[in-house]
Design a protein around this motif. Structure first.
Motif, short mmCIF file in Angstrom:
data_model
loop_
_atom_site.label_atom_id
_atom_site.label_comp_id
_atom_site.label_asym_id
_atom_site.label_seq_id
_atom_site.Cartn_x
_atom_site.Cartn_y
_atom_site.Cartn_z
N THR A 126 12.25 2.07 -3.01
CA THR A 126 11.43 1.13 -3.77
C THR A 126 10.00 1.18 -3.28
N GLY A 127 9.05 1.30 -4.20
CA GLY A 127 7.64 1.35 -3.85
C GLY A 127 7.16 2.71 -3.40
N PRO A 170 0.11 4.10 4.33
CA PRO A 170 1.02 3.63 3.28
C PRO A 170 0.78 4.29 1.93
N HIS A 171 -0.34 4.94 1.77
CA HIS A 171 -0.65 5.58 0.49
C HIS A 171 -0.33 7.08 0.48
N SER A 209 7.23 5.56 -10.29
CA SER A 209 6.61 5.23 -11.57
C SER A 209 5.19 5.79 -11.67
N THR A 210 4.50 5.86 -10.54
CA THR A 210 3.15 6.43 -10.53
C THR A 210 3.20 7.91 -10.89
N ARG A 237 -1.70 11.12 -2.62
CA ARG A 237 -2.01 9.77 -2.20
C ARG A 237 -2.10 8.89 -3.44
N THR A 238 -1.60 7.67 -3.33
CA THR A 238 -1.76 6.74 -4.43
C THR A 238 -3.10 6.03 -4.27
N GLU A 239 -3.87 5.99 -5.35
CA GLU A 239 -5.16 5.31 -5.30
C GLU A 239 -5.22 4.24 -6.39
#
Length: 426
Positions: free
Chosen positions: A92-93, A287-288, A97-98, A310-312
Motif C-alpha cells: 500500500t502506498g 520515501p519517494h 496507481s502512479t 521517484r514520485t513527485e
C-alpha cells in the motif's frame, strides 16, 4: 439424500382431507430438501472450478502440424503484453496507481516509454483505455494523477457499474464478462478499440452470483473467475492489468507475496512489482524513491533489472468549488538498474550489501601498514580515524567492524588488528 416421505406416516388416522394435507406437506418438504441439496452440490462444483453441468465431456483434439506461430504483441516491450493478463502488485502506498496513470498517459497520447528517445519516430498512435477502479475517488485521485502524467482524458473511459432492471449494481468479474465483451466488440467494430483494461483492485470485483464470496487462497475458485478473462484478452488483443497488494511477509519470494492464491501468478503473463527502492545501510530512506520490477521470469522479452523512479508532487489545477489547489503525484523515471532483480530483492526489509563493506576492509589493511611497529592498535583510535575520515559511519562500525578485525583485551583496553588471511582460510 435423506428420504423425508416418512416424516409424517399415515397410519389411517384422521379424515381423508387431513391425510391429504399431511401428504402434501411431506411432498413439499421433500422438494425443498432436494433443492437445497442441489444448490449445495452446485456450489461445491463451482468451488472446485467445475461448471456445474452433468453433461458428458469429450476431448477436443487438433494437430499442431498446421498451427501458425504468433509473436507476442506488446504495449510496452517486456512489461505489458497484449492478449494477456498483467498483474501490478505492491505494498500500500508503493506507487502502483502512479505508475498505472503514467502507463495510461503514454497509451492515450502515444508518447515514448521510459528509456526510449523522445523523437518523432518514437511516438505511437494514441489508443484508448477502459478503467475500472474502486479504491480511489475518480474526481479526487484518479483524474488528477492522469492529468499530472499528461494523459489524454478523452481516451480514458470509466466503467462506473452495471444497470440491471433500472438499478445500478456493482461490477462483477463473474457476471459482467459478457457485457464487457459486448462493449469491446462495439468499440472494435467502430474502429476505435481499447488497448488496455484496468481492474483496480482485482479483489474488489471477484464476487458474483455464482460465488458470493471468493476465497483468495482457493486456486479453483480464482481460476473459475480469472481464466475467462484471459480468453477476452486474447479475443480482443487487449492488455488486461489487474492491480493487487503484496502480503505483509517480506521474507517470502516475490512470486509468493502476491496477495491470495498462486492462481493470480499462474494466470498472468506478466507480473510487475512496484515497491520502495532498497536503501543503503546507514542512509536515511527516501520515501519517494521507488522501483518498478518485472518479476515473472518466463517472458522471452524479459527486460532484466528494475526501473528506478521517484514520485513527485505537482499542482494540476484548482477546485472550482472552493478555489483550493489540486495536487497529484507522477513518476520521474531514472534508470533501468540491472542489479535489482527478484532474487536480489525480496521486500522493503532487504537491500544490497552495505556500501561500506569492501572499502572498509581495504582501508583497514592500508591503515595498519602505516604503523608497522604497532601490530595491535586501540580500538577506540581506529574507530575515531575511520569515522572521522568518513570511511564508515559510527552506527555501521558498531554493527559490522568486528567482522574485519581481531580483538584482544590488554590491561583493560581493547586492542585490534585486521583479520589475517592465509591460504584457504581466515
Amino acid at each position: 439424500m435423506v428420504d423425508l416421505r416418512g416424516a409424517f406416516p399415515d397410519f389411517g388416522f384422521g379424515t381423508p382431507e387431513e391425510r391429504a394435507a399431511k401428504a402434501e406437506y411431506t411432498a413439499k418438504l421433500v422438494a425443498d430438501h432436494a433443492r437445497i441439496e442441489e444448490a449445495k452440490t452446485k456450489r461445491e462444483r463451482l468451488r472446485r472450478g467445475l461448471d456445474g453441468s452433468d453433461a458428458p465431456r469429450e476431448l477436443v483434439f487438433r494437430s499442431l502440424g498446421g498451427v501458425q506461430m504468433h509473436a507476442i504483441e506488446w504495449l510496452w516491450l517486456g512489461w505489458l503484453p497484449k492478449g494477456y493478463i498483467t498483474i501490478f502488485a505492491g505494498e500500500t502506498g508503493a506507487g502502483k496507481s502512479t505508475i498505472l496513470s503514467d502507463v495510461t498517459s503514454r497509451i492515450t497520447t502515444g508518447k515514448p516509454w521510459p528509456g526510449e528517445y523522445d523523437c518523432p519516430n518514437a511516438w505511437r498512435k494514441p489508443e484508448r483505455v477502459l478503467w475500472l477502479g474502486s479504491e480511489d475517488s475518480i474526481e479526487e485521485m484518479t483524474v488528477p494523477r492522469l492529468v499530472a502524467c499528461g494523459a489524454n482524458l478523452a481516451n480514458v473511459v470509466e466503467i462506473q457499474g452495471v444497470m440491471q432492471e433500472g438499478k445500478r449494481n456493482t461490477f462483477s468479474m463473474q457476471d459482467d464478462l459478457e457485457a464487457v465483451s459486448k462493449g469491446l466488440a462495439e468499440a472494435r467494430d467502430m474502429g476505435d478499440p481499447f488497448a488496455m483494461l484496468v481492474i483496480d483492485p482485482v479483489t474488489s470485483y471477484l464476487p458474483g452470483q455464482k460465488l458470493r464470496k471468493v476465497d483468495l487462497n482457493d486456486a479453483g475458485q480464482l481460476r473459475t473467475v480469472l481464466e475467462p478473462w484471459l480468453n477476452v484478452a486474447q479475443a480482443f488483443n487487449i492488455a488486461i492489468v489487474c492491480v493487487t497488494h503484496f502480503a505483509k511477509d517480506t521474507n517470502r519470494s516475490m512470486l509468493h507475496r502476491v496477495l491470495g492464491s498462486s492462481a493470480f501468478v499462474q494466470t498472468c503473463r506478466s507480473l510487475c512489482a512496484v515497491m520502495d527502492q532498497p536503501r543503503i545501510e546507514d542512509e536515511e530512506p527516501d520515501p519517494h524513491a521507488k522501483m518498478f520490477m518485472q518479476v515473472k521470469m518466463n517472458l522471452p522479452e524479459y527486460p532484466g533489472g528494475a526501473w528506478k523512479f521517484r514520485t513527485e508532487r505537482v499542482e494540476v489545477g484548482v477546485d472550482h468549488r472552493n478555489g483550493k489547489p489540486i495536487y497529484a503525484t507522477r513518476p520521474a523515471w531514472d534508470e533501468l538498474d540491472p542489479a535489482l532483480t527478484p532474487n536480489s530483492t525480496v521486500g522493503k526489509s532487504r537491500g544490497p550489501k552495505s556500501q561500506y563493506e569492501a572499502p572498509f576492509a581495504m582501508w583497514m589493511q592500508a591503515f595498519f601498514v602505516l604503523y608497522p611497529n604497532h601490530e595491535w592498535l586501540p580500538v577506540s583510535t581506529v574507530k575515531q580515524v575511520a569515522v572521522g575520515e568518513k570511511v564508515v559511519s559510527a552506527s555501521w562500525w558498531d554493527k559490522h567492524s568486528a567482522d574485519h578485525m581481531e580483538k584482544q583485551n590488554v590491561n583493560g583496553e581493547w586492542m585490534c588488528r585486521p583479520k589475517r588471511v592465509t591460504l584457504g582460510k581466515e
